[in-house]
Design a protein around this motif. Sequence first.
Motif, mmCIF file in Angstrom:
data_model
loop_
_atom_site.group_PDB
_atom_site.id
_atom_site.type_symbol
_atom_site.label_atom_id
_atom_site.label_comp_id
_atom_site.label_asym_id
_atom_site.label_seq_id
_atom_site.Cartn_x
_atom_site.Cartn_y
_atom_site.Cartn_z
ATOM 1 N N HIS A 6 0.824 -1.216 0.000
ATOM 2 C CA HIS A 6 0.000 0.000 0.000
ATOM 3 C C HIS A 6 0.856 1.262 0.000
ATOM 4 O O HIS A 6 0.454 2.291 0.545
ATOM 5 C CB HIS A 6 -0.961 0.003 1.198
ATOM 6 N N ASN A 42 -11.863 -4.679 1.591
ATOM 7 C CA ASN A 42 -12.676 -4.642 0.367
ATOM 8 C C ASN A 42 -11.845 -4.942 -0.885
ATOM 9 O O ASN A 42 -12.333 -4.806 -2.003
ATOM 10 C CB ASN A 42 -13.319 -3.253 0.214
ATOM 11 N N GLU A 43 -10.610 -5.328 -0.673
ATOM 12 C CA GLU A 43 -9.687 -5.543 -1.784
ATOM 13 C C GLU A 43 -9.839 -6.954 -2.351
ATOM 14 O O GLU A 43 -10.110 -7.885 -1.607
ATOM 15 C CB GLU A 43 -8.271 -5.399 -1.213
ATOM 16 N N ARG A 44 -9.633 -7.073 -3.656
ATOM 17 C CA ARG A 44 -9.604 -8.419 -4.263
ATOM 18 C C ARG A 44 -8.152 -8.874 -4.289
ATOM 19 O O ARG A 44 -7.269 -8.119 -4.700
ATOM 20 C CB ARG A 44 -10.174 -8.395 -5.684
ATOM 21 N N VAL A 45 -7.921 -10.080 -3.863
ATOM 22 C CA VAL A 45 -6.538 -10.593 -3.790
ATOM 23 C C VAL A 45 -6.447 -11.959 -4.485
ATOM 24 O O VAL A 45 -7.457 -12.619 -4.713
ATOM 25 C CB VAL A 45 -6.067 -10.749 -2.327
ATOM 26 N N LEU A 99 -12.404 -11.623 -2.799
ATOM 27 C CA LEU A 99 -12.297 -10.573 -1.782
ATOM 28 C C LEU A 99 -11.550 -11.124 -0.576
ATOM 29 O O LEU A 99 -11.623 -12.332 -0.295
ATOM 30 C CB LEU A 99 -13.693 -10.132 -1.342
ATOM 31 N N VAL A 146 -3.462 -5.277 3.462
ATOM 32 C CA VAL A 146 -4.661 -5.398 2.609
ATOM 33 C C VAL A 146 -5.819 -4.610 3.211
ATOM 34 O O VAL A 146 -5.886 -4.393 4.421
ATOM 35 C CB VAL A 146 -5.120 -6.863 2.422
ATOM 36 N N ASP A 147 -6.710 -4.233 2.297
ATOM 37 C CA ASP A 147 -7.985 -3.637 2.695
ATOM 38 C C ASP A 147 -9.007 -4.768 2.728
ATOM 39 O O ASP A 147 -8.902 -5.692 1.925
ATOM 40 C CB ASP A 147 -8.432 -2.628 1.618
#
Lengths: 138, 214
Positions: free
Chosen positions: B36, B97-100, B133, B94-95
């Motif tokens: 980030h 709401n993040e896609r990983v 997600l 990571v957030d």
Amino acid sequence: MMPKRVLYRKSQRGKMKGNATRGNTVAFGDYGLQSLQSSWITARQIEAGRIACSHYLRREGRVFIRIFPHKPVSAKPLETRMGKGKGEPEFWVAIVKPGTVMFEITGVDEPTAKRALARVAHKMPVRTRFVTRRHAVA
Amino acid sequence: MAQTITVTAQARSALGSRANKRLRDTGFIPGVIYGHKQAVVPVTLPRKELSTHLNRGAHLFSLAVGQMSETVLVKEVQYDHLGLEVLHVDFARVDLNERVTVTVPLELKGTPKGEAEGGVLQQIMSEMEVECLVTDIPDIIRHNVSDLGLNSVLHVKELTLPPNVKPTADEDQIVATVREIVEEAATPAEGETAEPEVIGRKPEEGEAGEAEKK
């Protein structure tokens, strides 16, 4: 077991320093036999291990051999005087370091795999341990 | 679905392999947090606690570093040569709401029909890379293979995945097969004494040499 083609017929003895940095995880099967020592494993020992394992499993499961005897070992004939050059290649060996996974099994349950690999371990010139596949988390 | 596991970590000032060895001797694991576009934070983690969670396949952690708390995803775990002890862990911020993209174990359940006909189930893919997600990371993907007959193949597209989880692998990639095992023939005894071909060496030379000797 030996290579089909080689660049040089004879090799120097070499040193077996350190631990296995490659081939030290179960990659093809579900269970494996991991070496805890470094040694040369001859082609005959590998073959003996394979036979011991496949006889125990009969037609169940599948066996993967993760090591290959790439290294030629030469020897002089009996009652020969020293000198007159290096001996002829006598047998082939695989170099195994602590951590190397030598054999793997899939398609059988854990107790069967354990018993089959224990039979293989008896044919090996090194101390070994039974390992299972570890799933990556990353 | 992946649960966030809270682990207390400490910021690490002593860097380098010797300092890390000393750290491991006292029951801790060195780790690092990055991502980030924020600063890289070297951390110290309790070995026993972290190893337990990693062995259970935990992906998502909430690391309490001092007064700060960071939600992180396990990026890389380094093990020793025997695969027994964790040496170092990489965490990526990571957030929620993040896609990983993560690797998830793939487990095949049931006994295939083809095994009764003499086949053996061979699982070619034992873990799978999926995109989802952060909150939707599955612990494991299970698939029932009891319908697989002899010489049949299970592809990635035939897997039943949880909602909002997409495989990154090719749809036609093979996951498992049921095949008959053809036993390898034992190597012939005469093969052991035969020598391999030497690359770059003309066979005529040896033959010519022998001829001259005669």
